[in-house]
Design a protein around this motif. Structure first.
Motif, PDB file in Angstrom:
ATOM      1  N   PRO A 101       0.830  -1.203   0.000  1.00 20.40           N
ATOM      2  CA  PRO A 101       0.000   0.000   0.000  1.00 20.40           C
ATOM      3  C   PRO A 101       0.867   1.256   0.000  1.00 20.40           C
ATOM      4  O   PRO A 101       2.012   1.241   0.438  1.00 20.40           O
ATOM      5  CB  PRO A 101      -0.809  -0.113   1.288  1.00 20.40           C
ATOM      6  CG  PRO A 101      -0.104  -1.100   2.122  1.00 20.40           C
ATOM      7  CD  PRO A 101       0.733  -1.956   1.233  1.00 20.40           C
ATOM      8  N   SER A 102       0.294   2.323  -0.484  1.00 15.39           N
ATOM      9  CA  SER A 102       0.992   3.603  -0.520  1.00 15.39           C
ATOM     10  C   SER A 102       0.462   4.467   0.619  1.00 15.39           C
ATOM     11  O   SER A 102      -0.662   4.944   0.572  1.00 15.39           O
ATOM     12  CB  SER A 102       0.737   4.280  -1.868  1.00 15.39           C
ATOM     13  OG  SER A 102       1.311   5.559  -1.869  1.00 15.39           O
ATOM     14  N   VAL A 103       1.285   4.636   1.644  1.00 11.93           N
ATOM     15  CA  VAL A 103       0.918   5.470   2.787  1.00 11.93           C
ATOM     16  C   VAL A 103       1.956   6.582   2.868  1.00 11.93           C
ATOM     17  O   VAL A 103       3.165   6.322   2.841  1.00 11.93           O
ATOM     18  CB  VAL A 103       0.886   4.661   4.100  1.00 11.93           C
ATOM     19  CG1 VAL A 103       0.551   5.559   5.276  1.00 11.93           C
ATOM     20  CG2 VAL A 103      -0.110   3.520   4.009  1.00 11.93           C
ATOM     21  N   SER A 104       1.503   7.800   2.959  1.00 11.95           N
ATOM     22  CA  SER A 104       2.389   8.959   3.012  1.00 11.95           C
ATOM     23  C   SER A 104       3.386   8.845   4.170  1.00 11.95           C
ATOM     24  O   SER A 104       2.989   8.585   5.309  1.00 11.95           O
ATOM     25  CB  SER A 104       1.553  10.222   3.180  1.00 11.95           C
ATOM     26  OG  SER A 104       2.357  11.306   3.560  1.00 11.95           O
TER      27      SER A 104
ATOM     28  N   TYR B 106      -2.579  -3.397  12.064  1.00 13.11           N
ATOM     29  CA  TYR B 106      -3.746  -2.704  11.533  1.00 13.11           C
ATOM     30  C   TYR B 106      -3.768  -2.812  10.012  1.00 13.11           C
ATOM     31  O   TYR B 106      -2.745  -2.581   9.360  1.00 13.11           O
ATOM     32  CB  TYR B 106      -3.715  -1.226  11.950  1.00 13.11           C
ATOM     33  CG  TYR B 106      -3.797  -1.056  13.447  1.00 13.11           C
ATOM     34  CD1 TYR B 106      -5.024  -1.003  14.084  1.00 13.11           C
ATOM     35  CD2 TYR B 106      -2.648  -0.976  14.213  1.00 13.11           C
ATOM     36  CE1 TYR B 106      -5.110  -0.864  15.459  1.00 13.11           C
ATOM     37  CE2 TYR B 106      -2.718  -0.845  15.595  1.00 13.11           C
ATOM     38  CZ  TYR B 106      -3.952  -0.788  16.209  1.00 13.11           C
ATOM     39  OH  TYR B 106      -4.028  -0.663  17.567  1.00 13.11           O
ATOM     40  N   PRO B 107      -4.922  -3.130   9.437  1.00 14.43           N
ATOM     41  CA  PRO B 107      -5.001  -3.260   7.982  1.00 14.43           C
ATOM     42  C   PRO B 107      -4.934  -1.906   7.285  1.00 14.43           C
ATOM     43  O   PRO B 107      -5.203  -0.861   7.885  1.00 14.43           O
ATOM     44  CB  PRO B 107      -6.369  -3.914   7.764  1.00 14.43           C
ATOM     45  CG  PRO B 107      -7.189  -3.487   8.933  1.00 14.43           C
ATOM     46  CD  PRO B 107      -6.219  -3.383  10.085  1.00 14.43           C
ATOM     47  N   ILE B 108      -4.573  -1.946   6.016  1.00 14.03           N
ATOM     48  CA  ILE B 108      -4.615  -0.769   5.159  1.00 14.03           C
ATOM     49  C   ILE B 108      -5.524  -1.132   4.000  1.00 14.03           C
ATOM     50  O   ILE B 108      -5.286  -2.114   3.303  1.00 14.03           O
ATOM     51  CB  ILE B 108      -3.215  -0.384   4.651  1.00 14.03           C
ATOM     52  CG1 ILE B 108      -2.314  -0.068   5.838  1.00 14.03           C
ATOM     53  CG2 ILE B 108      -3.296   0.794   3.688  1.00 14.03           C
ATOM     54  CD1 ILE B 108      -0.871   0.155   5.469  1.00 14.03           C
ATOM     55  N   ARG B 109      -6.583  -0.367   3.827  1.00 10.71           N
ATOM     56  CA  ARG B 109      -7.552  -0.628   2.760  1.00 10.71           C
ATOM     57  C   ARG B 109      -7.605   0.568   1.818  1.00 10.71           C
ATOM     58  O   ARG B 109      -7.830   1.693   2.264  1.00 10.71           O
ATOM     59  CB  ARG B 109      -8.935  -0.895   3.351  1.00 10.71           C
ATOM     60  CG  ARG B 109      -8.949  -2.144   4.208  1.00 10.71           C
ATOM     61  CD  ARG B 109     -10.349  -2.517   4.645  1.00 10.71           C
ATOM     62  NE  ARG B 109     -10.272  -3.647   5.560  1.00 10.71           N
ATOM     63  CZ  ARG B 109     -10.729  -3.640   6.807  1.00 10.71           C
ATOM     64  NH1 ARG B 109     -11.328  -2.571   7.278  1.00 10.71           N
ATOM     65  NH2 ARG B 109     -10.610  -4.705   7.563  1.00 10.71           N
ATOM     66  N   ASP B 110      -7.376   0.317   0.542  1.00  3.46           N
ATOM     67  CA  ASP B 110      -7.369   1.382  -0.463  1.00  3.46           C
ATOM     68  C   ASP B 110      -6.422   2.513  -0.069  1.00  3.46           C
ATOM     69  O   ASP B 110      -6.755   3.687  -0.185  1.00  3.46           O
ATOM     70  CB  ASP B 110      -8.782   1.922  -0.708  1.00  3.46           C
ATOM     71  CG  ASP B 110      -9.709   0.870  -1.289  1.00  3.46           C
ATOM     72  OD1 ASP B 110      -9.221   0.023  -2.063  1.00  3.46           O
ATOM     73  OD2 ASP B 110     -10.907   0.885  -0.962  1.00  3.46           O
ATOM     74  N   ASP B 111      -5.241   2.137   0.423  1.00  6.51           N
ATOM     75  CA  ASP B 111      -4.190   3.070   0.847  1.00  6.51           C
ATOM     76  C   ASP B 111      -4.586   3.922   2.057  1.00  6.51           C
ATOM     77  O   ASP B 111      -3.957   4.937   2.337  1.00  6.51           O
ATOM     78  CB  ASP B 111      -3.757   3.986  -0.304  1.00  6.51           C
ATOM     79  CG  ASP B 111      -3.072   3.216  -1.417  1.00  6.51           C
ATOM     80  OD1 ASP B 111      -2.548   2.113  -1.155  1.00  6.51           O
ATOM     81  OD2 ASP B 111      -3.052   3.714  -2.550  1.00  6.51           O
TER      82      ASP B 111
END
Length: 61
Positions: free
Chosen positions: A8-11, A43-48
């Motif tokens: 995922p792309s997280v800032s 913790y999940p990441i959904r749609d970034d």
């Protein structure tokens, strides 16, 4: 969605300010989850978007 299903792309700026809602520990991006360095909740990441809900977190072990 800017990331892939695996990564995922997280800032980076966001990663610097968010903490675990359960114990307030630091979070690390590990695969497709944010994992607390202190208590180990993942913790999940959904749609970034990080889903920082304790009820949605995966317990360690």
């Amino acid at each position: 969605m800017s990331g892939t299903d695996e990564t995922p792309s997280v800032s980076p700026a966001l990663l610097e300010i968010i903490v675990c809602p359960d114990c307030h520990g630091s979070l690390d991006l590990t695969g497709a989850e944010l994992v607390c360095q202190s208590c180990g909740l993942a913790y999940p990441i959904r749609d970034d978007i990080p889903v920082l809900l304790v009820d949605e977190a995966r317990r360690p072990g």
